[in-house]
Structure formats: structure tokens, C-alpha cells
Design an enzyme around this catalytic site. Structure first.
Site, PDB file in Angstrom:
ATOM      1  N   GLY A   1       0.927  -1.368  -0.064  1.00  0.00           N
ATOM      2  CA  GLY A   1       0.008   0.008   0.039  1.00  0.00           C
ATOM      3  C   GLY A   1       0.889   1.146  -0.092  1.00  0.00           C
ATOM      4  O   GLY A   1       0.478   2.183   0.436  1.00  0.00           O
TER       5      GLY A   1
ATOM      6  N   GLY B   1      -0.399   4.853  -0.868  1.00  0.00           N
ATOM      7  CA  GLY B   1      -1.655   5.493  -0.047  1.00  0.00           C
ATOM      8  C   GLY B   1      -1.315   6.482   0.984  1.00  0.00           C
ATOM      9  O   GLY B   1      -0.016   7.139   0.712  1.00  0.00           O
ATOM     10  N   GLN B   2      -2.033   7.211   1.746  1.00  0.00           N
ATOM     11  CA  GLN B   2      -2.129   8.187   2.378  1.00  0.00           C
ATOM     12  C   GLN B   2      -0.764   7.944   3.345  1.00  0.00           C
ATOM     13  O   GLN B   2       0.240   8.952   3.583  1.00  0.00           O
ATOM     14  CB  GLN B   2      -3.096   8.520   3.363  1.00  0.00           C
ATOM     15  CG  GLN B   2      -2.796   9.775   3.958  1.00  0.00           C
ATOM     16  CD  GLN B   2      -4.065  10.106   4.883  1.00  0.00           C
ATOM     17  OE1 GLN B   2      -4.914   9.445   5.372  1.00  0.00           O
ATOM     18  NE2 GLN B   2      -4.431  11.492   5.131  1.00  0.00           N
TER      19      GLN B   2
ATOM     20  N   ASP C   1       2.310  -1.905  -4.628  1.00  0.00           N
ATOM     21  CA  ASP C   1       1.088  -1.465  -4.563  1.00  0.00           C
ATOM     22  C   ASP C   1       0.622  -2.164  -5.712  1.00  0.00           C
ATOM     23  O   ASP C   1       1.190  -2.518  -6.447  1.00  0.00           O
ATOM     24  CB  ASP C   1       0.954   0.106  -4.847  1.00  0.00           C
ATOM     25  CG  ASP C   1      -0.475   0.684  -4.061  1.00  0.00           C
ATOM     26  OD1 ASP C   1      -1.638  -0.064  -4.272  1.00  0.00           O
ATOM     27  OD2 ASP C   1      -0.444   1.474  -3.308  1.00  0.00           O
ATOM     28  N   ILE C   2      -0.833  -2.066  -5.790  1.00  0.00           N
ATOM     29  CA  ILE C   2      -1.610  -2.839  -6.762  1.00  0.00           C
ATOM     30  C   ILE C   2      -1.312  -2.085  -8.179  1.00  0.00           C
ATOM     31  O   ILE C   2      -1.758  -2.713  -9.099  1.00  0.00           O
ATOM     32  CB  ILE C   2      -3.148  -2.959  -6.219  1.00  0.00           C
ATOM     33  CG1 ILE C   2      -3.606  -4.145  -7.248  1.00  0.00           C
ATOM     34  CG2 ILE C   2      -3.771  -1.846  -6.345  1.00  0.00           C
ATOM     35  CD1 ILE C   2      -4.777  -4.624  -6.846  1.00  0.00           C
TER      36      ILE C   2
ATOM     37  N   TYR D   1     -15.199  -1.995   8.639  1.00  0.00           N
ATOM     38  CA  TYR D   1     -13.668  -1.504   8.969  1.00  0.00           C
ATOM     39  C   TYR D   1     -13.315  -1.726  10.273  1.00  0.00           C
ATOM     40  O   TYR D   1     -12.163  -2.297  10.574  1.00  0.00           O
ATOM     41  CB  TYR D   1     -13.666  -0.202   8.558  1.00  0.00           C
ATOM     42  CG  TYR D   1     -12.067   0.647   8.687  1.00  0.00           C
ATOM     43  CD1 TYR D   1     -11.003  -0.176   7.934  1.00  0.00           C
ATOM     44  CD2 TYR D   1     -11.686   1.412   9.840  1.00  0.00           C
ATOM     45  CE1 TYR D   1      -9.764   0.457   7.774  1.00  0.00           C
ATOM     46  CE2 TYR D   1     -10.340   1.940   9.662  1.00  0.00           C
ATOM     47  CZ  TYR D   1      -9.217   1.491   8.990  1.00  0.00           C
ATOM     48  OH  TYR D   1      -8.218   1.981   8.892  1.00  0.00           O
TER      49      TYR D   1
ATOM     50  N   LYS E   1     -10.471  -4.503  11.911  1.00  0.00           N
ATOM     51  CA  LYS E   1      -9.284  -3.940  12.555  1.00  0.00           C
ATOM     52  C   LYS E   1      -9.366  -4.778  13.771  1.00  0.00           C
ATOM     53  O   LYS E   1      -8.136  -5.137  14.402  1.00  0.00           O
ATOM     54  CB  LYS E   1      -9.452  -2.499  12.898  1.00  0.00           C
ATOM     55  CG  LYS E   1      -9.150  -1.723  11.829  1.00  0.00           C
ATOM     56  CD  LYS E   1      -7.656  -1.957  11.218  1.00  0.00           C
ATOM     57  CE  LYS E   1      -7.550  -1.190   9.897  1.00  0.00           C
ATOM     58  NZ  LYS E   1      -5.933  -1.576   9.213  1.00  0.00           N
TER      59      LYS E   1
END
Length: 315
Positions: A8, A11-12, A34-35, A140, A144
Site C-alpha cells: 500500500g 496510499g496516504q 502497490d496494486i 472496517y 481491525k
């Protein structure tokens, strides 16, 4: 950490984390994945295309570069996960399980982030303890909590050195928001510069924990470098820098942009998620076990955000 694989990476969190890791550990010792290639630049270091739901591909890349640490960030965030719950479970849990299996196979240390979304409406709202009731009501949040337990299992059952942080909302000027409930805070800074106004989908008086991205990046690195013998909680450290609502951010912005206007509209899905989360959390375990300390409060973060955004955005 010597050789680090980051999933990832565009990402952010990954965008800033990869750059910081390459500063510290050597550009050729950090493998960004990443993808898709968006946000990944071969000229700035090694990158590989990786779908984290493909366990064999993850194993092959980790083995190819002989990594000793995996920082697994790939996931759907809260609002996006609520819109696509089956995809969220498949990606968030399937990707994590693959990262754990690769870590077990290659004897890697593993970091994966948890979130304040792991708490729920029955969790104490104020100064939420490190160890407390966790019954989230979002997909989500469910993923988690499941991830925290799964990492605990791999640590106790197989000896995998798993570590993690329960992140609050993260605010950054580098990467755009990625589908989280706390994205309103990031959007407000962008719109303050671009338009001088913002309409928030989170109601006035809705307090949530937040953190500036530089503090989050340093926290990941500090936790991963900590002596394992000092860690009692490992996979789910509460961590936060500030508990704020939309009006507090607007007030901080008006110190720089006096005419900034803040309005509100209703987003039942994201508001319901926000209402199920704590107003503030207790980060004392992070401070005691590995020395966490945030450098940015609301005013210092606002100064830095607006300064960087003003130089990047065309008004």
C-alpha cells in the site's frame, strides 16, 4: 530493520513513510509495492506491483529482496469499507493473513496499523483505555479488531514479531484523502486554501482523535525499532496527538485565513461511524512502553499544513 517491504505504498501513509524510510535506511533497502504504479516512482527507489490478496506473489517479492521487515498498509478505509463490506473483508483480512504467513515463512518482523475504528459504541468514550470493550459496528472496525487478534495469535502461536498502532485520523498535505471517516479534517485545509470555505459532513461537536502525519510516521519507526522485551501490548497501541471537532479546526484556520467559513451537511453513514468511535483515547501505554511523544498540536499542525498547501495549490 535492514530490508523493508511496504505494501500500500502509494496510499496516504505509505507515500510519506516510504520516503522517510529511504532517508533513514538507504534507498535500495526499502521496497515499495502497490496494486498499481500510481504514486510509485522507479527513479526514487525500488517498487513492485503487488496485489496483497496474492500470497504467493507477496512471498516471492519478499524473498527476492531478502526483506526482514514487512510494513503492511494495504487496506480499504472506513467509509469505503462500509460501502463495499465484502471487498473490505477480502482485502483487509486476506491481505493481512498473507503478510502474516510470509512473515512466518521468512522470519520477518511485521507492522500493520489498527485504528480507533476498532472501538465501538459500548467502549468508554472519554480517555478510552488501552484495554477495554471492543464491539465495533462498521466493517472496517470489525476487520481491525480481527486483525489485532490475528496478529496476537501469530505472535503467541508462531513467534512472529508483530507490532501495530491504533491510529486516529491522520492529516497530511502530501497525499489526498483515501476514504476514511476523518477525511473531513484533511479536506477542510485543502478547501480553506482553494475556496475559503468548507462544508463538513461531520457535525459540530463531534470529537475524534487526530494526528499529523509526520508524528504518525515517526511513531511507526520508533515502535519498529523498540526493544521487543519492552512491549507488552504489541499489536494495538493506542496513539493520538489531539482530540478535536470541526469547529476547533476552523478556529485554528481562521488565525491564518480570518474569513474562512465552515458549514455542515448530513452524511448519515460517516456520522454514524464517527459517533461510534471514542471522543478521546489514552495513549499512556505507548508512552510508557516505547516512548511515544507527539510533536504537533493543532496550532502547529495548522501552521505547517497551510504553509505547504499554499505553495502547492493554485488558488
Amino acid at each position: 530493520m535492514h530490508k523493508i517491504l511496504v505494501t500500500g505504498a502509494s496510499g496516504q501513509i505509505g507515500t510519506e513513510l516510504v520516503a522517510r524510510l529511504r532517508q533513514i535506511y538507504n534507498i535500495d533497502h526499502v521496497i515499495a509495492t502497490d496494486i498499481k504504479a500510481d504514486g510509485l516512482n522507479e527513479s526514487s527507489g525500488i517498487y513492485e506491483i503487488l496485489d496483497v490478496t496474492d500470497g504467493q506473489a507477496m512471498h516471492d517479492i519478499a524473498n527476492k529482496y531478502q526483506v526482514d521487515t514487512i510494513i503492511h498498509l494495504a487496506a480499504l478505509l472506513s467509509a469505503t469499507a462500509e460501502a463495499k463490506p465484502l471487498l473490505a473483508w477480502h482485502l483487509n483480512m486476506g491481505g493481512l493473513l498473507n503478510a502474516l504467513e510470509v512473515s512466518k515463512s521468512l522470519n520477518c518482523r511485521l507492522f500493520t496499523p489498527s485504528s480507533i475504528a476498532a472501538f465501538g459504541p459500548t467502549t468508554p468514550k472519554n480517555n478510552t483505555p488501552q484495554d477495554t470493550m471492543q464491539r465495533p459496528t462498521s466493517m472496517y472496525g470489525v476487520s481491525k479488531v480481527s486483525g489485532e487478534l490475528l496478529c496476537d495469535y501469530y505472535y503467541h502461536k508462531f513467534g512472529v514479531d508483530t507490532r501495530g498502532l491504533r491510529f486516529p485520523g491522520l492529516i497530511s498535505y502530501t497525499a489526498p484523502p483515501g476514504g476514511g471517516t476523518t477525511d473531513y479534517a484533511v479536506e477542510m485545509f485543502y478547501e480553506a486554501i482553494a475556496k475559503g470555505s468548507y462544508t463538513s459532513y461531520i457535525k459540530q461537536g463531534t470529537f475524534m482523535d487526530m494526528m499529523y502525519m509526520p508524528d504518525a510516521i515517526e511513531a511507526i519507526i520508533k515502535l519498529m525499532e523498540a526493544d521487543a522485551s519492552s512491549l507488552k501490548h504489541r499489536n494495538a497501541f493506542n496513539i493520538s496527538a489531539m482530540s478535536i471537532d470541526p469547529e476547533m479546526i476552523a478556529t485554528a484556520i481562521r488565525k491564518h485565513i480570518p474569513d474562512f467559513k465552515l458549514g455542515y451537511y448530513s452524511d448519515p453513514v460517516r456520522q454514524a461511524i464517527a459517533d461510534s468511535w471514542p471522543d478521546s483515547i489514552d495513549s499512556s501505554a505507548s508512552k510508557e512502553e516505547w516512548g511515544f511523544q507527539a510533536a504537533y498540536d493543532l496550532d502547529k499542525m495548522t501552521d505547517d499544513m497551510l504553509s505547504h498547501l499554499a505553495s502547492r495549490l493554485v488558488v
